[in-house]
Design a protein around this motif. Structure first.
Motif, PDB file in Angstrom:
ATOM      1  N   TYR A  68       0.511  -1.437  -0.013  1.00 14.72           N
ATOM      2  CA  TYR A  68       0.717  -0.074  -0.518  1.00 14.72           C
ATOM      3  C   TYR A  68       0.663   0.798  -0.163  1.00 14.72           C
ATOM      4  N   SER A  69       0.525   1.807  -1.030  1.00 13.00           N
ATOM      5  CA  SER A  69       2.231   2.985  -0.967  1.00 13.00           C
ATOM      6  C   SER A  69       1.628   4.441  -0.712  1.00 13.00           C
ATOM      7  N   PRO A  70       3.215   4.749  -0.310  1.00  9.57           N
ATOM      8  CA  PRO A  70       3.146   5.714   1.078  1.00  9.57           C
ATOM      9  C   PRO A  70       2.316   6.967  -0.185  1.00  9.57           C
ATOM     10  N   GLU A  71       1.657   6.956  -1.118  1.00  8.16           N
ATOM     11  CA  GLU A  71       0.911   8.059  -1.624  1.00  8.16           C
ATOM     12  C   GLU A  71      -0.134   8.092  -1.275  1.00  8.16           C
ATOM     13  N   LEU A 113      -2.369  14.905   6.663  1.00  5.49           N
ATOM     14  CA  LEU A 113      -3.313  14.337   8.006  1.00  5.49           C
ATOM     15  C   LEU A 113      -2.486  13.572   9.036  1.00  5.49           C
ATOM     16  N   ASN A 114      -2.279  12.235   9.016  1.00  3.32           N
ATOM     17  CA  ASN A 114      -1.794  11.470   9.280  1.00  3.32           C
ATOM     18  C   ASN A 114       0.328  11.061   9.820  1.00  3.32           C
ATOM     19  N   ASP A 115       0.674  11.110   7.927  1.00  3.06           N
ATOM     20  CA  ASP A 115       1.631  11.057   7.947  1.00  3.06           C
ATOM     21  C   ASP A 115       3.117  12.158   7.765  1.00  3.06           C
ATOM     22  N   LEU A 116       3.489  12.158   9.609  1.00  5.27           N
ATOM     23  CA  LEU A 116       4.427  13.218   9.588  1.00  5.27           C
ATOM     24  C   LEU A 116       5.325  13.237   8.805  1.00  5.27           C
ATOM     25  N   ARG A 117       6.249  11.764   8.515  1.00  7.22           N
ATOM     26  CA  ARG A 117       7.070  12.118   7.499  1.00  7.22           C
ATOM     27  C   ARG A 117       7.193  12.939   6.400  1.00  7.22           C
ATOM     28  N   LEU A 118       5.612  13.853   6.357  1.00  8.40           N
ATOM     29  CA  LEU A 118       5.837  14.735   5.070  1.00  8.40           C
ATOM     30  C   LEU A 118       5.373  16.151   5.662  1.00  8.40           C
ATOM     31  N   VAL A 119       5.405  16.353   6.880  1.00  2.00           N
ATOM     32  CA  VAL A 119       5.257  17.192   7.181  1.00  2.00           C
ATOM     33  C   VAL A 119       6.520  17.944   7.769  1.00  2.00           C
TER      34      VAL A 119
END
Lengths: 414, 260
Positions: free
Chosen positions: A87-90, A389-395
């Motif tokens: 299930y992709s990180p995208e 919303l949920n993936d703090l790696r993207l913040v």
């Protein structure tokens, strides 16, 4: 050193009661899970929960669980588990966080509610693609895992004006669920029960709208960040007397705040509108960031998504079909822009924050030129912040902070 | 006794370099310095301030007011007050070019496009996303990969006769692509010019530009060829302030003066 101001939060007293209601809701589901004394349905957050309640199901909402994973900052550790299984990180980080947590055998429910050690097992999964296509894939994963049936409603997307054809199509899909739900629940469908549930849902929706509309007062008694917490009952207890009782209580408190000129943000200098999802793991940080600068983020598209004005107990299926298709997220950009323009005027906002959530394109309304068009039409400036919303790696917290502070400085110089 | 008059300090604590500007009462730059920010922002800002004060022939006691800006603006004890680099770059550029402008600032870690109206009021701003593409960090990484001193890039790019165009903005993917170009026998100056072009393309997709364009930042200060390439790209002359790396610090000093 240029220290940040310490933020003192004003507590909403009704929160204590909300926590009790939410606790009762989760323990009731847990009891049913353990004893199988009641049938359990999993449902997407925006319907068709009313049908499920009317047929006697207890209802679990995976999106609510996804938000809990985000708010407790468990999600970022769970997402890679789902990524590793294909299930992709995208894709939707509610999905990946939720599935990852299930694979790891953990849930934030255990932290909040001692004795609950897992999400309740479903007897059926029912989705509505009005939020996105990801919910279907999400539920499909669990349908395979639990070997239970999955049913769904496929909503039209990009709808400019909701017409009779849209309503008829969705209403017929809802009606088509009934025989299958009767077989799973063992209960015969009862129209009067549906009317009763829908009347309660309508009342909940009306009260929730009144709660959110209190933010039009100057100063606002409530912020968007408060709203994301207090919308809990509107999501998971809609269609019950409990939700109605809760919003009567909350509304009374907020109206008292207005009478006494009590501001949610002390010394409210600017009023902002938030479009898009919250960054669940950064709710407190963002609340402090804005409040510390005397800025009240007081209204949002997101919290408004649980207002269903079209509900009509006299015409349940058609009115549910209309309400669930009139939603902002389902609409074309011109309908969305007209909506935000009304919000700008009603809430008297000085600026808009768009959250471009990497894994949630359907809730990121800044990707097709809307901020530029709205700014040209209204003169109200906007800021887009990148995150998730949920993936703090993207913040990036530092970039968010600098962007927000620079935007506030821009408002100061206006 | 001009030397005894109070002065105003702007301290820009950037991710890569710390910059200080000392202004006198007439808004003239009488001291300036640039040092590496390193890991101790406090020490870097003190060292930089001392250098700038020495140049101005003043002492710390003569600073009437100081203002910090930049990535580490809240990590240094020199001033109680700070402003974001967006506001400070805007103020510093408007000092040189008082007209409607679009500012392109290319820093060590981020890019900005800031638009001002004729009165210097900010109309909008954009910063790069959580990504180093098109920033100084991108060029730094590439200089390491190519084993070329950072300060040689500008001269090499100017020697290019047949620029190699790179497909990706991404630092990691570009590094792979550069290695591939080397294997193909492409010339280093042509690759370096391609890297410069990659920076320009990344900046150009961030926002539209108004008629008057100003370029600032450390990357611009040390790679003037980048400005020439950008001029060719947009088809008009670009304005560059006297000290392109110092506009943030200058803006902070101007704010300090205003707040005094």
């Amino acid at each position: 050193m240029a220290e940040e101001k310490k933020v003192v939060r004003k507590k909403i007293e009704a929160t204590v009661q909300m926590n009790r209601y939410m606790s009762d809701y989760f323990y009731e589901l847990n009891e049913a899970d353990k004893t199988r004394n009641r049938k359990i349905a999993w449902c997407t957050s925006v319907g068709p929960a009313e049908i499920l309640r009317a047929m006697g199901f207890l209802v679990h909402f995976p999106e609510n669980h996804g938000a809990m994973l985000g708010a407790t900052r468990m999600s970022t550790d769970m997402i890679p588990i789902a990524n590793a299984s294909g299930y992709s990180p995208e894709i939707c980080s509610y999905l990946t966080a939720d599935v990852g947590a299930y694979m790891k055998g953990v849930t934030p429910l255990s932290r909040a509610y001692p004795g609950i050690d897992r999400v309740p097992r479903p007897d059926v999964l029912v989705y509505n693609t009005n939020q996105c296509r990801d919910v279907q894939d999400w539920f499909a994963w669990y349908a395979a895992e639990f070997k239970v049936p999955m049913l769904g409603i496929h909503t039209h997307r990009g709808v400019k004006d909701v017409g009779d054809a849209h309503v008829a199509s969705i209403a017929s899909q809802m009606k088509a669920l009934i025989p299958q739900l009767e077989a799973i629940s063992g209960n015969k469908f009862d129209m009067d029960k549906l009317r009763h549930v829908l009347a309660l849902s309508k009342e909940c929706s009306t009260l929730w709208k009144k709660v959110l509309d209190t933010a039009s007062a100057k100063p606002s008694p409530i912020t968007f960040f408060d709203g994301t917490i207090h919308m809990g009952p509107a999501v998971v207890l809609r269609g019950t007397q409990t939700a109605v009782d809760y919003y009567n209580l909350l509304l009374a408190e907020l109206e008292t705040r207005i009478q006494n000129k009590v501001a949610a943000v002390e010394g409210e200098r600017f009023r902002l509108y938030w479009d898009g999802m919250p960054m669940w793991g950064r709710l407190r940080d963002h609340s402090d960031l804005f409040a510390g600068a005397g800025v009240s983020v007081l209204a949002s598209t997101y919290c408004n998504s649980w207002i269903f004005s079209a509900f009509d107990p006299e015409d349940p299926f058609n009115s549910m079909a209309r309400a669930y298709t009139e939603l902002f997220i389902v609409r074309a950009d011109d309908a969305k822009e007209a909506y935000i323009r009304r919000m700008i005027e009603f809430f008297k906002v000085d600026g808009i924050i768009y959250h471009d959530a990497k894994t949630c394109p359907n809730n990121s309304n800044c990707r097709y030129g809307m901020p530029q068009r709205l700014e040209a039409l209204t003169g109200v400036p906007s800021l887009t912040i990148n995150g998730d919303l949920n993936d703090l790696r993207l913040v990036s917290d530092e970039q968010t902070k600098t962007n927000v502070e620079a935007f506030i400085e821009q408002l100061e110089e206006k | 006794m001009k030397d005894s008059q109070p002065v105003f300090a702007g301290i820009d604590v950037g991710a890569s370099r710390t910059k200080v500007v000392i202004l006198d009462r007439e808004q003239q730059i009488i001291g300036r310095a640039v040092v590496k920010s390193g890991t101790d922002f406090e020490a870097a800002s003190r060292q930089c301030l001392t250098l700038a004060l020495d140049m101005a022939g003043r002492t710390a006691g003569q600073i009437a007011k100081a203002m910090t800006t930049g990535y580490g603006r809240k990590n240094v004890a020199i001033s109680q007050e700070s402003k974001t680099e967006i506001s400070c770059h805007a103020r510093g550029c408007y000092y040189y070019f008082p007209r409607p402008i679009s500012i392109i600032d290319i820093g060590g870690q981020d890019n900005k496009i800031i638009k001002l109206d004729e009165s210097g009021k900010r109309l909008s701003f954009k910063m790069n996303r959580k990504c180093a593409a098109g920033t100084g960090a991108f060029l730094e990484e590439m200089s390491v990969r190519l084993d070329i001193p950072l300060e040689d890039l500008d001269g090499l790019a100017r020697q290019s006769l047949n620029m190699v165009e790179l497909g990706s903005f991404c630092t990691v993917f570009s590094a792979t692509e550069v290695l591939e170009k080397i294997r193909q026998g492409k010339k280093v100056p042509d690759i370096v010019k391609g890297l410069f072009f990659s920076v320009i393309k990344r900046v150009m997709e961030m926002d539209s530009l108004s008629e008057h364009v100003v370029m600032t930042g450390g990357v611009v200060a040390h790679n003037a060829f980048l400005v020439l390439m950008m001029e060719e790209m947009i088809g008009r002359r670009i304005l560059v302030p006297e000290y392109p790396q110092l506009t943030g610090a200058l803006g902070a000093a101007l704010y300090a003066m205003e707040k005094n």
